[in-house]
Design a protein around this motif. Sequence first.
Motif, PDB file in Angstrom:
ATOM      1  N   VAL A   9       0.536  -1.749   0.317  1.00  0.00           N
ATOM      2  CA  VAL A   9       0.106  -0.251  -0.084  1.00  0.00           C
ATOM      3  C   VAL A   9       0.247   1.273  -0.082  1.00  0.00           C
ATOM      4  N   ASN A  10       0.246   1.915  -1.403  1.00  0.00           N
ATOM      5  CA  ASN A  10       1.571   3.363  -1.341  1.00  0.00           C
ATOM      6  C   ASN A  10       3.276   2.644  -1.588  1.00  0.00           C
ATOM      7  N   GLY A  11       3.920   1.459  -1.797  1.00  0.00           N
ATOM      8  CA  GLY A  11       4.955   1.240  -2.125  1.00  0.00           C
ATOM      9  C   GLY A  11       5.418   0.349  -0.328  1.00  0.00           C
ATOM     10  N   GLU A  12       4.048   0.560   0.365  1.00  0.00           N
ATOM     11  CA  GLU A  12       4.859  -0.180   1.891  1.00  0.00           C
ATOM     12  C   GLU A  12       4.157  -1.586   2.138  1.00  0.00           C
ATOM     13  N   LEU A  13       4.938  -2.515   2.272  1.00  0.00           N
ATOM     14  CA  LEU A  13       4.495  -3.992   2.341  1.00  0.00           C
ATOM     15  C   LEU A  13       3.442  -3.809   3.882  1.00  0.00           C
ATOM     16  N   VAL A  14       2.287  -3.851   3.796  1.00  0.00           N
ATOM     17  CA  VAL A  14       1.119  -4.120   4.803  1.00  0.00           C
ATOM     18  C   VAL A  14       0.640  -5.793   4.208  1.00  0.00           C
ATOM     19  N   ASN A  15       0.579  -6.461   5.591  1.00  0.00           N
ATOM     20  CA  ASN A  15       0.283  -7.454   6.140  1.00  0.00           C
ATOM     21  C   ASN A  15      -1.097  -7.780   6.877  1.00  0.00           C
ATOM     22  N   ILE A  16      -1.670  -6.544   7.100  1.00  0.00           N
ATOM     23  CA  ILE A  16      -2.862  -6.562   7.758  1.00  0.00           C
ATOM     24  C   ILE A  16      -4.500  -6.429   7.119  1.00  0.00           C
ATOM     25  N   PRO A  17      -4.769  -7.258   6.871  1.00  0.00           N
ATOM     26  CA  PRO A  17      -5.914  -8.076   6.168  1.00  0.00           C
ATOM     27  C   PRO A  17      -7.365  -6.373   6.261  1.00  0.00           C
ATOM     28  N   SER A  18      -7.621  -6.135   7.539  1.00  0.00           N
ATOM     29  CA  SER A  18      -8.670  -4.695   8.567  1.00  0.00           C
ATOM     30  C   SER A  18      -8.016  -3.797   8.234  1.00  0.00           C
TER      31      SER A  18
END
Length: 201
Positions: free
Chosen positions: A121-130
Amino acid sequence: MARYRGPKAKIARRFNDPIFGPSKALQNKSYPPGQHGRGRRKKQSEYALQLMEKQKAKYTYGVLERQFANLFDKASRKSGITGTILLQLLESRLDNVVYRLGIAPTRRAARQLVSHKHIFVNGELVNIPSFQVKIGDIVSVRERSKSLENVTNSLAANAGKRGPWLEWDNSQLAGKMIALPQREEIPENIQEQLIVELYSK
């Protein structure tokens, strides 16, 4: 990570709605599950209808009770129609946005992609589904995950099915949320007013 792991066809039959996608079980058995499924009384109380609608929304978006209650509390504190805002918050979850963009064929598959660190998201890794995606945020597939068979098959099958509140760049495998979805744009068969009435008691 807490989530519903039980039988999907049983839940779909309970609500008589293919909330997890097309199901043969609904075609073969158009009555609720359980030994009393055929003989269950047709008339339900007002509370039962409201509770069923809340349960349907929870299963549809893959949200557990406490998360759902927190989202409703957040929606009720915003100005506007509470039911519509609740659906917008559910639609803005990262796992749902990944599903709506067509990166994954189902919300469960989208949740797995996010949890296994395939989504940025916006070039940053995000691993939180919520994670709540905001207007202007760019959701993309991680570079080394772009060739995954599940991703490429899903994108091919869902081309042209994205919501009008999302923008898709096929060359970058990235999507952008350009607005919050309006109620008439959300295809889910949910009567959100019944959920509002249930929590307002």
